[in-house]
Design an enzyme around this catalytic site. Structure first.
Site, PDB file in Angstrom:
ATOM      1  N   HIS A 172      38.006   5.102   9.627  1.00 43.44           N
ATOM      2  CA  HIS A 172      36.371   4.361   9.057  1.00 43.44           C
ATOM      3  C   HIS A 172      35.795   5.667   7.958  1.00 43.44           C
ATOM      4  CE1 HIS A 172      32.199   5.953  11.263  1.00 43.44           C
ATOM      5  NE2 HIS A 172      32.139   5.459  10.021  1.00 43.44           N
ATOM      6  N   MET A 176      33.833   8.205   6.665  1.00 38.64           N
ATOM      7  CA  MET A 176      32.909   9.488   6.141  1.00 38.64           C
ATOM      8  C   MET A 176      33.347   9.650   4.887  1.00 38.64           C
ATOM      9  SD  MET A 176      31.853   9.858   9.937  1.00 38.64           S
ATOM     10  CE  MET A 176      33.833   9.546  10.610  1.00 38.64           C
ATOM     11  N   SER A 220      38.842   6.425  18.789  1.00 36.49           N
ATOM     12  CA  SER A 220      39.089   8.054  18.271  1.00 36.49           C
ATOM     13  C   SER A 220      39.622   9.130  18.499  1.00 36.49           C
ATOM     14  CB  SER A 220      37.958   8.099  18.005  1.00 36.49           C
ATOM     15  OG  SER A 220      37.207   9.512  16.835  1.00 36.49           O
ATOM     16  N   HIS A 269      41.364   4.644  16.002  1.00 41.65           N
ATOM     17  CA  HIS A 269      40.181   4.977  15.036  1.00 41.65           C
ATOM     18  C   HIS A 269      40.125   5.749  14.435  1.00 41.65           C
ATOM     19  CE1 HIS A 269      36.159   4.029  13.812  1.00 41.65           C
ATOM     20  NE2 HIS A 269      36.032   4.958  13.654  1.00 41.65           N
ATOM     21  N   ASP A 327      29.901   3.298  17.509  1.00 37.35           N
ATOM     22  CA  ASP A 327      31.279   3.746  17.267  1.00 37.35           C
ATOM     23  C   ASP A 327      29.741   5.274  18.112  1.00 37.35           C
ATOM     24  OD1 ASP A 327      32.643   6.331  16.616  1.00 37.35           O
ATOM     25  OD2 ASP A 327      32.640   6.479  14.433  1.00 37.35           O
TER      26      ASP A 327
HETATM   27  C1  DX5 Z   1      31.099  10.594  14.472  1.00 42.89           C
HETATM   28  C2  DX5 Z   1      32.262  10.055  15.129  1.00 42.89           C
HETATM   29  C3  DX5 Z   1      32.671   9.891  16.516  1.00 42.89           C
HETATM   30  C4  DX5 Z   1      33.730   9.945  17.126  1.00 42.89           C
HETATM   31  C5  DX5 Z   1      33.078   8.843  18.603  1.00 42.89           C
HETATM   32  O1  DX5 Z   1      31.376  10.891  12.875  1.00 42.89           O
HETATM   33  O2  DX5 Z   1      32.237   8.728  14.267  1.00 42.89           O
HETATM   34  O3  DX5 Z   1      31.337   8.854  16.370  1.00 42.89           O
HETATM   35  O4  DX5 Z   1      34.267   9.063  16.615  1.00 42.89           O
HETATM   36  O5  DX5 Z   1      33.235  10.470  19.616  1.00 42.89           O
HETATM   37  P1  DX5 Z   1      32.720  10.338  20.696  1.00 42.89           P
HETATM   38  O6  DX5 Z   1      33.863   9.314  21.575  1.00 42.89           O
HETATM   39  O7  DX5 Z   1      33.281  11.682  21.424  1.00 42.89           O
HETATM   40  O8  DX5 Z   1      31.165   9.760  20.747  1.00 42.89           O
HETATM   41 ZN    ZN Z   2      34.341   6.622  13.427  1.00 42.05          ZN
END
Ligand code: DX5
Ligand code: ZN
Length: 215
Positions: free
Chosen positions: A66, A68, A8, A33, A175
């Site tokens: 992804h 959101m 990510s 990601h 995630d």
């Molecule tokens: C939240 C994101 C996070 C991110 C992951 O909206 O989707 O979950 O990419 O980050 P880490 O690995 O730092 O939790």
């Molecule tokens: Zn994500």
């Protein structure tokens, strides 16, 4: 199923994105990601189409997007045009999920749906046969660097049992808060695609961090 790591870039150094992508590729990550946030579905903004478009040429790994965002239907064409390979949208939005899945597939991309920690995973069961992936959020979406929510493990197991019962080779992605400590737990529960941001990008030796998550 082999474990895949999706890096990510939310936790990458945005001043040096090209070298951060190269670092992830060299470290053995399987995909990149992208957490796209609209300040509406989640209380945060991140990045979008122009960023993906510019960095597509810097990296040969699949782009795992992804969304959101509240209205994914309005943006699927634009993300497909960037050269993205996969799009995940959220179960909690108002749009008809069948229409969103159809739209993603019509552009030749694979499709996934995501559930927030408080959404029961059974909510996506009616769609399983049409999906390539289900993303179980293991933190509340919106911010990197949060702690893993252990109650999500039961959702992963339940989903893997249901996919197996139907004979589906479904990808189950997790995630949020995924690193060395949490990887064995989510993998044992049935996840095979692990998103990781802060653990990977803060590691001095990213290849060792990737290997530790696959072990
Ligand atoms: C939240 C994101 C996070 C991110 C992951 O909206 O989707 O979950 O990419 O980050 P880490 O690995 O730092 O939790
Ligand atoms: Zn994500």
């Amino acid at each position: 199923m082999d474990t895949k790591i999706s890096a990510s870039i939310l936790s990458a150094d945005f001043g040096n994105l090209e070298s951060e992508l190269n670092r992830a590729e060299a470290a053995g990550c399987d995909m990149i990601h992208f957490d796209v946030m609209d300040g509406h579905f989640v209380p945060n903004l991140s990045y979008g189409v122009p960023v993906l478009k510019s960095i597509r040429r810097c990296c040969s790994l699949p782009f795992d997007v992804h969304l959101m965002i509240t209205d994914p239907l309005d943006f699927i064409d634009a993300f497909a045009d960037t050269g993205a390979d996969h799009i995940t949208f959220h179960q909690e939005i108002k749009a008809d999920p069948n229409e969103v899945i159809r739209k993603i597939r019509s552009r030749g991309l694979t499709a996934g749906i995501s559930v927030k920690p408080k959404t029961p995973v059974e909510a996506v069961f009616p769609l399983l046969d049409k999906l390539d992936m289900v993303l179980i959020m293991t933190v509340e979406p919106g911010f990197g660097g949060q702690g893993f929510i252990p109650e999500t493990l039961d959702k992963i197991s339940l989903l893997r049992s249901e996919a197996n019962r139907r004979g589906l080779g479904l990808d189950i992605e997790v995630d949020g808060g995924i690193g060395f400590n949490t990887s064995p737990k989510v993998r044992n529960a049935g996840a095979n695609v692990l998103v990781s941001g802060s653990y990977l990008f803060k590691a001095d030796d990213m290849a060792a961090a990737v290997a530790s998550m696959k072990r």
